[in-house]
Design a protein around this motif. Sequence first.
Motif, PDB file in Angstrom:
ATOM      1  N   GLY A  34       0.812  -1.216   0.000  1.00  0.00           N
ATOM      2  CA  GLY A  34       0.000   0.000   0.000  1.00  0.00           C
ATOM      3  C   GLY A  34       0.839   1.256   0.000  1.00  0.00           C
ATOM      4  N   HIS A  35       0.172   2.413   0.062  1.00  0.00           N
ATOM      5  CA  HIS A  35       0.830   3.714   0.049  1.00  0.00           C
ATOM      6  C   HIS A  35       0.374   4.515   1.261  1.00  0.00           C
ATOM      7  CE1 HIS A  35       1.874   2.726  -4.101  1.00  0.00           C
ATOM      8  NE2 HIS A  35       0.604   2.421  -4.279  1.00  0.00           N
ATOM      9  N   VAL A  36       1.175   5.492   1.665  1.00  0.00           N
ATOM     10  CA  VAL A  36       0.935   6.209   2.916  1.00  0.00           C
ATOM     11  C   VAL A  36       0.814   7.711   2.676  1.00  0.00           C
ATOM     12  CG1 VAL A  36       1.949   6.822   5.151  1.00  0.00           C
ATOM     13  CG2 VAL A  36       2.101   4.475   4.328  1.00  0.00           C
ATOM     14  N   LEU A  37      -0.160   8.326   3.327  1.00  0.00           N
ATOM     15  CA  LEU A  37      -0.306   9.780   3.333  1.00  0.00           C
ATOM     16  C   LEU A  37       0.065  10.275   4.726  1.00  0.00           C
ATOM     17  CD1 LEU A  37      -1.240  12.466   2.046  1.00  0.00           C
ATOM     18  CD2 LEU A  37      -3.553  11.932   2.848  1.00  0.00           C
ATOM     19  N   LEU A  38       1.102  11.115   4.805  1.00  0.00           N
ATOM     20  CA  LEU A  38       1.544  11.688   6.081  1.00  0.00           C
ATOM     21  C   LEU A  38       1.032  13.127   6.173  1.00  0.00           C
ATOM     22  CD1 LEU A  38       5.240  10.433   6.118  1.00  0.00           C
ATOM     23  CD2 LEU A  38       3.436   9.695   7.673  1.00  0.00           C
ATOM     24  N   GLU A  39       0.158  13.376   7.130  1.00  0.00           N
ATOM     25  CA  GLU A  39      -0.379  14.722   7.331  1.00  0.00           C
ATOM     26  C   GLU A  39       0.283  15.318   8.563  1.00  0.00           C
ATOM     27  OE1 GLU A  39      -4.662  16.180   6.427  1.00  0.00           O
ATOM     28  OE2 GLU A  39      -4.620  15.676   8.555  1.00  0.00           O
ATOM     29  N   ASP A  40       1.220  16.248   8.331  1.00  0.00           N
ATOM     30  CA  ASP A  40       2.013  16.803   9.416  1.00  0.00           C
ATOM     31  C   ASP A  40       2.459  18.214   9.096  1.00  0.00           C
ATOM     32  OD1 ASP A  40       2.756  15.262  11.861  1.00  0.00           O
ATOM     33  OD2 ASP A  40       3.182  13.701  10.385  1.00  0.00           O
ATOM     34  N   PHE A 163      -4.863   5.672  -0.921  1.00  0.00           N
ATOM     35  CA  PHE A 163      -3.874   5.609   0.147  1.00  0.00           C
ATOM     36  C   PHE A 163      -4.264   4.526   1.145  1.00  0.00           C
ATOM     37  CE2 PHE A 163      -2.839   9.908  -1.352  1.00  0.00           C
ATOM     38  CZ  PHE A 163      -1.465   9.782  -1.444  1.00  0.00           C
ATOM     39  N   PHE A 164      -3.334   3.652   1.389  1.00  0.00           N
ATOM     40  CA  PHE A 164      -3.537   2.518   2.284  1.00  0.00           C
ATOM     41  C   PHE A 164      -3.735   3.000   3.718  1.00  0.00           C
ATOM     42  CE2 PHE A 164      -2.052  -1.286   4.615  1.00  0.00           C
ATOM     43  CZ  PHE A 164      -2.787  -2.266   3.965  1.00  0.00           C
ATOM     44  N   MET A 165      -2.949   3.993   4.116  1.00  0.00           N
ATOM     45  CA  MET A 165      -3.039   4.556   5.467  1.00  0.00           C
ATOM     46  C   MET A 165      -2.853   6.068   5.416  1.00  0.00           C
ATOM     47  SD  MET A 165      -0.748   2.149   7.972  1.00  0.00           S
ATOM     48  CE  MET A 165      -0.954   0.379   8.080  1.00  0.00           C
ATOM     49  N   LYS A 166      -3.447   6.716   6.403  1.00  0.00           N
ATOM     50  CA  LYS A 166      -3.184   8.136   6.640  1.00  0.00           C
ATOM     51  C   LYS A 166      -2.621   8.247   8.052  1.00  0.00           C
ATOM     52  CE  LYS A 166      -5.370  12.689   6.872  1.00  0.00           C
ATOM     53  NZ  LYS A 166      -6.664  13.437   6.817  1.00  0.00           N
ATOM     54  N   LEU A 167      -1.402   8.785   8.152  1.00  0.00           N
ATOM     55  CA  LEU A 167      -0.698   8.831   9.430  1.00  0.00           C
ATOM     56  C   LEU A 167      -0.241  10.233   9.765  1.00  0.00           C
ATOM     57  CD1 LEU A 167       1.660   5.746   8.846  1.00  0.00           C
ATOM     58  CD2 LEU A 167      -0.533   5.752  10.041  1.00  0.00           C
ATOM     59  N   SER A 168       0.176  10.414  10.992  1.00  0.00           N
ATOM     60  CA  SER A 168       0.786  11.658  11.440  1.00  0.00           C
ATOM     61  C   SER A 168       1.961  11.309  12.351  1.00  0.00           C
ATOM     62  CB  SER A 168      -0.227  12.513  12.197  1.00  0.00           C
ATOM     63  OG  SER A 168       0.394  13.659  12.746  1.00  0.00           O
ATOM     64  N   MET A 169       3.134  11.866  12.053  1.00  0.00           N
ATOM     65  CA  MET A 169       4.303  11.617  12.901  1.00  0.00           C
ATOM     66  C   MET A 169       4.194  12.377  14.210  1.00  0.00           C
ATOM     67  SD  MET A 169       7.396  11.539  10.116  1.00  0.00           S
ATOM     68  CE  MET A 169       8.621  11.064  11.359  1.00  0.00           C
ATOM     69  N   GLY A 170       3.586  13.560  14.147  1.00  0.00           N
ATOM     70  CA  GLY A 170       3.418  14.360  15.353  1.00  0.00           C
ATOM     71  C   GLY A 170       4.715  14.989  15.834  1.00  0.00           C
ATOM     72  N   ARG A 242     -12.797  -2.112  -1.075  1.00  0.00           N
ATOM     73  CA  ARG A 242     -11.348  -1.935  -1.170  1.00  0.00           C
ATOM     74  C   ARG A 242     -10.770  -1.590   0.202  1.00  0.00           C
ATOM     75  NH1 ARG A 242      -9.044   1.223  -5.877  1.00  0.00           N
ATOM     76  NH2 ARG A 242     -10.732   2.666  -5.434  1.00  0.00           N
ATOM     77  N   GLY A 243     -11.495  -0.794   0.981  1.00  0.00           N
ATOM     78  CA  GLY A 243     -11.042  -0.450   2.320  1.00  0.00           C
ATOM     79  C   GLY A 243     -11.002  -1.654   3.230  1.00  0.00           C
ATOM     80  N   THR A 244     -12.033  -2.533   3.130  1.00  0.00           N
ATOM     81  CA  THR A 244     -12.066  -3.742   3.943  1.00  0.00           C
ATOM     82  C   THR A 244     -10.903  -4.661   3.593  1.00  0.00           C
ATOM     83  OG1 THR A 244     -14.487  -3.585   3.859  1.00  0.00           O
ATOM     84  CG2 THR A 244     -13.560  -5.606   4.760  1.00  0.00           C
ATOM     85  N   LEU A 245     -10.626  -4.814   2.302  1.00  0.00           N
ATOM     86  CA  LEU A 245      -9.493  -5.631   1.868  1.00  0.00           C
ATOM     87  C   LEU A 245      -8.169  -5.040   2.343  1.00  0.00           C
ATOM     88  CD1 LEU A 245     -10.588  -6.554  -1.774  1.00  0.00           C
ATOM     89  CD2 LEU A 245     -10.135  -8.165   0.086  1.00  0.00           C
ATOM     90  N   VAL A 275      -6.183   2.962   8.752  1.00  0.00           N
ATOM     91  CA  VAL A 275      -6.521   2.367   7.453  1.00  0.00           C
ATOM     92  C   VAL A 275      -7.896   2.811   6.951  1.00  0.00           C
ATOM     93  CG1 VAL A 275      -6.944   0.190   6.223  1.00  0.00           C
ATOM     94  CG2 VAL A 275      -5.040   0.357   7.821  1.00  0.00           C
ATOM     95  N   LEU A 276      -8.855   3.014   7.846  1.00  0.00           N
ATOM     96  CA  LEU A 276     -10.231   3.265   7.418  1.00  0.00           C
ATOM     97  C   LEU A 276     -10.716   4.705   7.565  1.00  0.00           C
ATOM     98  CD1 LEU A 276     -12.081   0.098   8.831  1.00  0.00           C
ATOM     99  CD2 LEU A 276     -11.007   0.411   6.594  1.00  0.00           C
ATOM    100  N   ALA A 277     -10.238   5.430   8.576  1.00  0.00           N
ATOM    101  CA  ALA A 277     -10.829   6.735   8.894  1.00  0.00           C
ATOM    102  C   ALA A 277     -10.809   7.707   7.711  1.00  0.00           C
ATOM    103  CB  ALA A 277     -10.107   7.348  10.098  1.00  0.00           C
ATOM    104  N   HIS A 278      -9.699   7.773   6.984  1.00  0.00           N
ATOM    105  CA  HIS A 278      -9.599   8.751   5.888  1.00  0.00           C
ATOM    106  C   HIS A 278     -10.474   8.399   4.695  1.00  0.00           C
ATOM    107  CE1 HIS A 278      -6.718   5.631   4.673  1.00  0.00           C
ATOM    108  NE2 HIS A 278      -6.816   6.091   3.430  1.00  0.00           N
ATOM    109  N   ARG A 279     -11.053   7.185   4.695  1.00  0.00           N
ATOM    110  CA  ARG A 279     -11.928   6.768   3.603  1.00  0.00           C
ATOM    111  C   ARG A 279     -13.389   7.176   3.842  1.00  0.00           C
ATOM    112  NH1 ARG A 279      -8.805   2.497   1.011  1.00  0.00           N
ATOM    113  NH2 ARG A 279      -7.085   1.901   2.367  1.00  0.00           N
ATOM    114  N   LEU A 280     -13.695   7.645   5.044  1.00  0.00           N
ATOM    115  CA  LEU A 280     -15.061   8.051   5.372  1.00  0.00           C
ATOM    116  C   LEU A 280     -15.379   9.421   4.794  1.00  0.00           C
ATOM    117  CD1 LEU A 280     -15.234   7.059   9.168  1.00  0.00           C
ATOM    118  CD2 LEU A 280     -15.775   5.642   7.180  1.00  0.00           C
ATOM    119  N   ILE A 281     -16.585   9.558   4.272  1.00  0.00           N
ATOM    120  CA  ILE A 281     -17.082  10.862   3.830  1.00  0.00           C
ATOM    121  C   ILE A 281     -18.204  11.235   4.789  1.00  0.00           C
ATOM    122  CG2 ILE A 281     -18.101  12.186   1.945  1.00  0.00           C
ATOM    123  CD1 ILE A 281     -16.977  10.111   0.013  1.00  0.00           C
ATOM    124  N   LEU A 282     -17.945  12.232   5.614  1.00  0.00           N
ATOM    125  CA  LEU A 282     -18.913  12.600   6.649  1.00  0.00           C
ATOM    126  C   LEU A 282     -20.000  13.514   6.091  1.00  0.00           C
ATOM    127  CD1 LEU A 282     -16.599  13.198   9.753  1.00  0.00           C
ATOM    128  CD2 LEU A 282     -17.544  11.062   8.847  1.00  0.00           C
TER     129      LEU A 282
END
Length: 312
Positions: A34-40, A163-170, A242-245, A275-282
């Motif tokens: 997968g691929h990673v999105l770093l929001e920092d 994006f497989f994951m959305k992370l933050s290094m903090g 795709r998110g579940t997989l 893995v899942l939170a960034h895929r939600l559309i609120l």
Amino acid sequence: MRKKILGLKENVKNVIVGKEEVLDLILTALLSGGHVLLEDMPGTGKTLLAKSLAVSMGGTFRRIQFTPDLLPSDVTGLHYFDQKEGEFRFREGPVFTQILLADEINRATPRTQSSLLECMEERQVTVDGRMSRLDELFFVMATQNPVESAGTYPLPEAQMDRFFMKLSMGSPTLKEEVAILNRFEEKNPYESLEPVCTREEIRSAQEESQRTYVHPELKQYLAKLSAATRKNRDVLAGVSPRGTLSLFRAVRAYAWLMGREYAVPEDVKALAVPVLAHRLILSGGGGTGEERKVMEEILSRVEVPVEVWEGR
């Protein structure tokens, strides 16, 4: 193979101070393909982390600084006419690498952002009707600033789902920041970094990690989490198959990385949000971490199964 991957992690830690959990999650994404999105915020070590990972695995590294005037051809490459040879040739773009840092990806226009969609999903590039394969280990680490919004183009849902994951290094703790000062006092430790594994070993680790056993009840748990996102009143569009997989692959890789041949519910809990939170559309529009809060609330409500997980 696990020792090799843990050795890769320890090698990166010669440069990156702390961030144990973030490193585990990034390696999980790498093992899962997968691929990673770093929001920092700027200056938290995102570029250094990507470069250290590339060196440690003996891979190639390219960086794209995304700006509003960046063109899709600046990402994927283009065909040009070679007057000397009298024929068209293809000049490869920076995506023809193993580790790609897409820096400040949300500063590029949607047209340029979308040039990465095919690359990330299918590991191939199509330019002027001609398809070229990317490296099997093609791994995107994209960054974006969570605060500054002037001159940016929010990533569309289709791009976020890639994006497989959305992370933050903090930010570092006080102790970690002092350790950073001490480590970089003489010289940059990145300059003396050496490879500790090969691309073939990474590929073997990817295959081995995806053979981790997942109990049928745990599969049900994964599916129930995704179903709960689609029924939540605060969610306009929930997690796709795709998110579940993606969560399924992440759970297998993470359990293997933790030294087990089987997954447990704690693996799911550790991975569901990144893995899942960034895929939600609120329904309210989201932002400022609202997706994470909703996903955490869903995680707390869905019943956790109790089984003997190592059985087959």
